[in-house]
Design an enzyme around this catalytic site. Structure first.
Site, PDB file in Angstrom:
ATOM      1  N   HIS A   1      23.709  -5.211 -84.872  1.00  0.00           N
ATOM      2  CA  HIS A   1      22.617  -6.267 -85.018  1.00  0.00           C
ATOM      3  C   HIS A   1      21.406  -6.148 -85.983  1.00  0.00           C
ATOM      4  O   HIS A   1      21.351  -7.023 -86.778  1.00  0.00           O
ATOM      5  CB  HIS A   1      21.647  -6.094 -83.642  1.00  0.00           C
ATOM      6  CG  HIS A   1      21.010  -7.289 -83.393  1.00  0.00           C
ATOM      7  ND1 HIS A   1      21.303  -8.651 -83.218  1.00  0.00           N
ATOM      8  CD2 HIS A   1      19.547  -7.466 -83.158  1.00  0.00           C
ATOM      9  CE1 HIS A   1      20.488  -9.538 -83.263  1.00  0.00           C
ATOM     10  NE2 HIS A   1      19.080  -8.716 -83.186  1.00  0.00           N
TER      11      HIS A   1
ATOM     12  N   HIS B   1      11.832  -7.725 -90.583  1.00  0.00           N
ATOM     13  CA  HIS B   1      12.450  -6.675 -90.004  1.00  0.00           C
ATOM     14  C   HIS B   1      12.760  -5.585 -91.299  1.00  0.00           C
ATOM     15  O   HIS B   1      13.901  -4.897 -91.107  1.00  0.00           O
ATOM     16  CB  HIS B   1      13.706  -7.030 -89.192  1.00  0.00           C
ATOM     17  CG  HIS B   1      13.516  -7.995 -88.245  1.00  0.00           C
ATOM     18  ND1 HIS B   1      12.562  -7.516 -86.932  1.00  0.00           N
ATOM     19  CD2 HIS B   1      14.019  -9.305 -87.898  1.00  0.00           C
ATOM     20  CE1 HIS B   1      12.526  -8.714 -86.350  1.00  0.00           C
ATOM     21  NE2 HIS B   1      13.267  -9.649 -86.921  1.00  0.00           N
TER      22      HIS B   1
ATOM     23  N   HIS C   1      19.774 -10.218 -86.467  1.00  0.00           N
ATOM     24  CA  HIS C   1      18.489  -9.932 -86.418  1.00  0.00           C
ATOM     25  C   HIS C   1      17.512 -10.622 -87.215  1.00  0.00           C
ATOM     26  O   HIS C   1      16.573 -11.138 -86.945  1.00  0.00           O
ATOM     27  CB  HIS C   1      18.450  -8.313 -86.490  1.00  0.00           C
ATOM     28  CG  HIS C   1      16.931  -7.726 -85.833  1.00  0.00           C
ATOM     29  ND1 HIS C   1      16.627  -7.983 -84.949  1.00  0.00           N
ATOM     30  CD2 HIS C   1      16.190  -6.867 -86.611  1.00  0.00           C
ATOM     31  CE1 HIS C   1      15.386  -7.480 -84.479  1.00  0.00           C
ATOM     32  NE2 HIS C   1      15.061  -6.653 -85.434  1.00  0.00           N
ATOM     33  N   VAL C   2      17.755 -10.722 -88.550  1.00  0.00           N
ATOM     34  CA  VAL C   2      16.926 -11.541 -89.396  1.00  0.00           C
ATOM     35  C   VAL C   2      17.385 -13.044 -89.520  1.00  0.00           C
ATOM     36  O   VAL C   2      18.581 -13.195 -89.587  1.00  0.00           O
ATOM     37  CB  VAL C   2      17.110 -10.803 -91.019  1.00  0.00           C
ATOM     38  CG1 VAL C   2      16.469 -11.775 -91.936  1.00  0.00           C
ATOM     39  CG2 VAL C   2      16.284  -9.323 -91.016  1.00  0.00           C
ATOM     40  N   HIS C   3      16.708 -14.052 -89.165  1.00  0.00           N
ATOM     41  CA  HIS C   3      16.913 -15.392 -88.892  1.00  0.00           C
ATOM     42  C   HIS C   3      17.159 -15.889 -90.102  1.00  0.00           C
ATOM     43  O   HIS C   3      16.510 -16.827 -90.650  1.00  0.00           O
ATOM     44  CB  HIS C   3      15.777 -16.028 -88.031  1.00  0.00           C
ATOM     45  CG  HIS C   3      15.837 -15.344 -86.810  1.00  0.00           C
ATOM     46  ND1 HIS C   3      14.754 -15.439 -85.780  1.00  0.00           N
ATOM     47  CD2 HIS C   3      16.726 -14.265 -86.127  1.00  0.00           C
ATOM     48  CE1 HIS C   3      14.811 -14.753 -84.701  1.00  0.00           C
ATOM     49  NE2 HIS C   3      15.984 -13.856 -85.044  1.00  0.00           N
TER      50      HIS C   3
END
Length: 434
Positions: A288, A298, A325-327
């Site tokens: 993730h 993040h 995780h990072v959009h």
């Protein structure tokens, strides 16, 4: 393909990929709302399938009727079920919420690259699935951080247009975030796709849902999305591996212990040591939290896991690493230890499936040498592994409901490079270390 044409095409595609894109995504869309139905029913809901060892598939569904059987009838002709399998059930409670009866039934052995018709629990609608091929080519659809918004629906619609064999999801599925009914609605949302092709998932931070002294982490996730961890000699549903066609895929857990004394680390060493690159010339890894990330969001969260595990992945000659995780979307060159390295892995962050939290718009400038393409947009990726040596990767942003191919590149497997002989030695050396 003619060799000269192939090389020219590859060169053009690589040249077309720029370090950043100026495209700006519109704001997040609204969450999808589902009607509430509290009636007890034996009919299957939230049907999804996953790989469960060679030539086997796990069928998972939920019923509100606690007495519904965990049987799956299946065959290669519509409404003509020549085989039947019996599975297991589980359920869970979460504060005031009680889940339905969750069924997990493994069917097989199955023929490769074949359409099967199946029915769950002896009644209800007929479903249809297609097993993956046993050899190249094979196509993976990749999208993480899905959630349940109108952007999610757009992403799923675009994936449905892709002729893929397996869906890979690097964490953050439902965004239930303690509201357990949202696990049910997520299952309904993805059922049209997830009941027809295997979905292979790993956990993200939104799956934790722990309440100190009251609830352990990952109760809903582990109950609903059982993966082939036992089939791959893992002791936890949070990390496992599987083989399909000529690809060995490792799903790791960013939110369970990963240091060198952990069960996950020891399992990963053992798993990678058994990989036969003649039989599976490609190795993919998913988890993730990204290790290589130039987004402001993040930053540094994956550093400890990278410090512990990246040497193992490097020694094994992993080809591509996917994270969420990072959009936003980002693709690297082959990289290791923070620097471009022709024997390292390509790292791809694809946490942009459609979540309700929106996009991570801000990137660090200037970008490092290893970062090739980055863009804050919702979308999905497609990895078409053509043969033992070459794969074509493309990322498709949603672009106001039209799947625009925004980034694309040919990737060459390390199995045919000079790196592998060196890595075989390094891996053996690492496996002998205490």
């Amino acid at each position: 393909m003619n060799l000269k044409l192939f090389l020219l095409t590859a060169a053009v595609l690589v040249a077309a990929s720029c370090a950043t894109s100026d495209y700006v995504r519109p704001p997040p869309r609204k969450a999808i709302h589902f009607p509430w139905d509290a009636k007890a029913s034996p009919d299957p809901t939230q049907v999804h399938i996953s790989l469960a060892g060679p030539k086997h598939m796990r069928i998972t569904w939920v019923t509100t009727d606690k007495h519904s059987p965990s049987t799956v009838e299946y065959g290669t002709s519509s409404n003509n079920y020549t085989s039947k399998a019996e599975g297991e059930t589980t359920s869970y409670t979460y504060l005031l919420y009680s889940s339905g009866k969750i069924h997990h039934t493994v069917i097989g052995p199955l023929e490769d690259n074949t359409i099967y018709f199946y029915r769950c629990g002896g009644q209800g609608p007929q479903f249809q699935l297609k097993t993956p091929p046993s050899q190249f080519p094979i196509t993976f659809a990749v999208a993480g951080d899905l959630g349940q918004t109108e952007w999610t629906k757009s992403t799923l619609d675009h994936i449905d247009q892709c002729k893929y064999d397996v869906h890979l999801l690097p964490g953050d599925l439902s965004y239930a975030d303690y509201m357990q009914k949202k696990w049910d609605t997520f299952g309904e949302l993805v059922q049209p796709l997830a009941s027809a092709r295997p979905w292979m998932v790993t956990q993200g931070n939104h799956e934790k849902e722990n309440i100190p002294l009251l609830k352990d982490s990952f109760v809903a996730y582990n109950s609903r999305w059982k993966m082939p961890y036992e089939e791959s000699n893992s002791v936890s549903n949070l990390y496992y591996s599987f083989d399909v066609a000529g690809v060995h895929t490792v799903m790791l857990g960013s939110y369970t212990d990963y240091d060198q004394s952990s069960d996950q680390y020891r399992w990963l060493k053992a798993d990678l040591s058994k990989v036969d690159r003649e039989r599976t010339p490609w190795i993919l890894v998913l988890f993730h939290v990204p290790w290589y990330n130039t987004n402001e969001a993040h930053q540094g969260e994956g550093d400890e896991m990278m410090s512990a595990m990246e040497p193992l992945l490097y020694a094994a000659g992993v080809d591509v690493v996917f994270a969420g995780h990072v959009h936003a979307y980002e693709r690297s060159k082959r990289v290791f230890n923070g620097k471009s390295d022709p024997c390292g892995a390509v790292h791809i962050t694809i946490g942009d499936g459609g979540n309700r939290e929106g996009l991570a718009h801000w990137y660090k400038k200037p970008h490092p040498d290893w970062s090739v393409f980055r863009e804050a947009s919702f979308g999905h990726g497609e990895l078409n592994i053509v043969n033992s040596s070459h794969a074509f990767w493309s990322w498709h942003r949603n672009d106001d409901d039209e799947p625009v191919k925004s980034d694309q590149v040919w990737i060459t497997s390390l199995s045919g490079s000079g790196c592998l002989a060196k890595k075989d030695y390094e891996l053996r050396k690492m496996l002998l270390e205490p």
